[in-house]
Design a protein around this motif. Structure first.
Motif, PDB file in Angstrom:
ATOM      1  N   PRO A 241      -8.052   9.849  -4.440  1.00 20.35           N
ATOM      2  CA  PRO A 241      -7.337   8.809  -3.682  1.00 20.35           C
ATOM      3  C   PRO A 241      -7.951   8.631  -2.281  1.00 20.35           C
ATOM      4  N   VAL A 242      -7.942   7.416  -1.807  1.00 11.56           N
ATOM      5  CA  VAL A 242      -8.501   7.077  -0.500  1.00 11.56           C
ATOM      6  C   VAL A 242      -7.391   6.559   0.401  1.00 11.56           C
ATOM      7  N   THR A 243      -7.718   6.439   1.655  1.00 18.92           N
ATOM      8  CA  THR A 243      -6.753   5.945   2.640  1.00 18.92           C
ATOM      9  C   THR A 243      -6.994   4.463   2.884  1.00 18.92           C
ATOM     10  N   GLY A 244      -5.946   3.678   2.768  1.00 17.89           N
ATOM     11  CA  GLY A 244      -6.062   2.240   2.940  1.00 17.89           C
ATOM     12  C   GLY A 244      -6.153   1.831   4.391  1.00 17.89           C
ATOM     13  N   PRO A 245      -6.319   0.525   4.668  1.00 23.08           N
ATOM     14  CA  PRO A 245      -6.399   0.042   6.052  1.00 23.08           C
ATOM     15  C   PRO A 245      -5.151   0.329   6.857  1.00 23.08           C
ATOM     16  N   ALA A 248      -2.051   4.244   4.496  1.00 21.46           N
ATOM     17  CA  ALA A 248      -1.369   4.758   3.305  1.00 21.46           C
ATOM     18  C   ALA A 248      -2.402   5.127   2.252  1.00 21.46           C
ATOM     19  N   PRO A 249      -2.115   6.159   1.429  1.00 21.00           N
ATOM     20  CA  PRO A 249      -3.065   6.521   0.357  1.00 21.00           C
ATOM     21  C   PRO A 249      -3.154   5.408  -0.677  1.00 21.00           C
ATOM     22  N   ALA A 250      -4.352   5.197  -1.200  1.00 21.69           N
ATOM     23  CA  ALA A 250      -4.586   4.139  -2.182  1.00 21.69           C
ATOM     24  C   ALA A 250      -5.544   4.650  -3.243  1.00 21.69           C
TER      25      ALA A 250
END
Length: 460
Positions: A241-245, A248-250
């Motif tokens: 999972p990555v961090t969104g702009p 929040a995790p995305a």
């Protein structure tokens, strides 16, 4: 007028001359024997008494019961009033002649002699009831729960506590024991033998057939498991999972495509290897049943039998797997319940070849505690194998990283660990096979007489 003397007349008895008494051991000549007095019967058992062959002396004893010589002092017992003498039973030497009564119990003149019941007309052996009463050795049994006349236990077999067969009860055993079941059968656990009897037969089956079962399980269960494990390593999603702009995790791009590809490959491999795995279960069942019946087995013959039953068993496996999946979708507990309720569908199909799902459901609920306990012990072996596989997977990830297939060195190490994990799970497959077959045989014994030879013949 007749010249014959009147009936019953006897000669007058001359008075005995005084003197020294005669020696009883010395035989007395017939001429010196004193005659009986008038009106008295001659004692035929007294020493020196006249016999029917003595000339000139009529015999007054019963002509139908000739008296036999006996020891001194044992006089004959005359017929009592109200009794009829038995002319066909002469008195034995040294024993008084007891006449047989013809009077009924309670009739006037009826009397009982030592050892005989009143009015029975017979004698009883020492320690036994008098004739006319119930005899313990009477072969005509009126108890419908009694075993067939002349039935005995097999040589070397000891009766176990009762069984679930109505209509039979042996002396000292609970109601329900059926003589058609061999308590020493190597595969069929007799009723009420408990979990110990089931475990002992599982162990005996493994000791008899591990040389044939081990290669069968390695070929049909371990190899597919190893291949699926390697495919899982190759297609497992490695995106994190990555961090969104907005912070929040995305999920990363293409995450769902990777997930669907992973599960699609695993499911396709399971479908492809399903007939091979079904071949192994059928072949292993054939080995267990035939060895218990004392028949020869071989790996090649077992696999040929498994191939004949593979497609049918695989089809029913798909149906049961679908039911378990649907139950697990609603909640974990219904799926687990379905796994226990349908656990015996494989042996039922192989031995009976009809209605395996419904039969497994009924068998599970008719003896809920017994089947649940046996299947739970089998599940414990599978859970132990799953825990071991999880531990090896964690070790694999720690040693070779999240994406072990990215480099040749880590890929070789990860594949080796996956193969070792599949091999270590082979004992769980053996326990599953033998445990379910023995549990099915035990349930059949609860329903009626069955043995290993009959089960082996049912496999075809």
């Amino acid at each position: 007028m007749s010249d014959l003397p009147p009936s019953g007349a006897t000669e007058p008895v001359p008075p005995a001359s005084p003197g020294v008494p005669a020696d009883p051991t010395r035989s007395t000549p017939p001429a010196a024997v004193p005659a009986p007095a008038s009106g008295h019967a001659v004692d035929p058992t007294a020493p020196g008494s006249p016999t029917p062959t003595d000339p000139g002396r009529p015999a007054v004893a019963d002509p139908a019961v000739p008296a036999q010589p006996g020891p001194p002092g044992s006089p004959a017992v005359p017929t009592q009033p109200g009794e009829a003498a038995n002319p066909a039973a002469p008195a034995q030497q040294g024993w008084p002649a007891y006449p047989t009564t013809s009077a009924q119990p309670g009739a006037p003149g009826a009397s009982a002699y030592p050892g005989a019941a009143a009015g029975s007309g017979g004698f009883a052996a020492p320690g036994q009831p008098a004739s006319g009463g119930p005899q313990p050795w009477d072969p005509y049994r009126t108890d419908p729960a009694a075993p067939p006349p002349g039935w005995t236990w097999p040589a070397g077999a000891a009766p176990l506590p009762g069984a679930a067969y109505p209509g039979y009860a042996l002396p000292g055993q609970p109601y329900g024991w059926h003589p058609g079941l061999d308590p020493q059968d190597p595969l069929v656990t007799p009723p009420h033998a408990g979990v110990g009897g089931w475990l002992s037969r599982c162990g005996a089956a493994l000791r008899r057939g591990w040389r044939q079962l081990l290669p069968i399980m390695l070929l049909t269960q371990t190899v597919p498991a190893a291949v699926i494990a390697v495919l899982s390593l190759a297609f497992a999603p490695t995106d994190q999972p990555v961090t969104g702009p907005d912070g929040a995790p995305a999920l990363p791009d293409g995450y769902f495509e990777h997930i669907f590809a992973f599960y699609g490959v695993v499911l396709l491999a399971a479908l492809i290897f399903g007939p091979l795995q079904s071949t192994g279960w059928a072949a292993g069942t054939w080995v267990v049943a035939r060895q218990a019946a004392g028949e020869p087995v071989g790996v090649g013959a077992a696999l040929r039998y498994g191939l004949r039953r593979a497609l049918g068993l695989w089809g029913w496996t798909l149906v049961v797997s679908l039911l378990m999946t649907v139950g697990a979708c609603f909640c974990l507990l219904p799926g687990l319940y379905a796994a226990f309720a349908f656990a015996l569908f494989g042996p039922i199909y192989l031995f009976e070849r009809q209605e395996p799902i419904g039969r497994a459901w009924r068998m599970f609920h008719q003896r809920f505690g017994m089947v649940l306990g046996r299947v739970a012990l089998v599940m414990c072996a599978l859970i132990a194998a799953a825990v071991l596989d999880g531990v090896l997977g964690a070790v694999n990830q720690l040693a070779f990283g999240v994406d072990p297939m990215g480099a040749p060195g880590t890929a070789a190490g990860a594949v080796a660990v996956a193969v070792v994990g599949a091999v270590l799970a082979t004992p769980a497959y053996l326990a599953q096979l033998v445990g379910l077959v023995a549990a099915y045989a035990e349930q059949r014994a609860q329903e009626g007489p069955v043995n290993a030879a009959r089960l082996a013949a049912e496999l075809g």
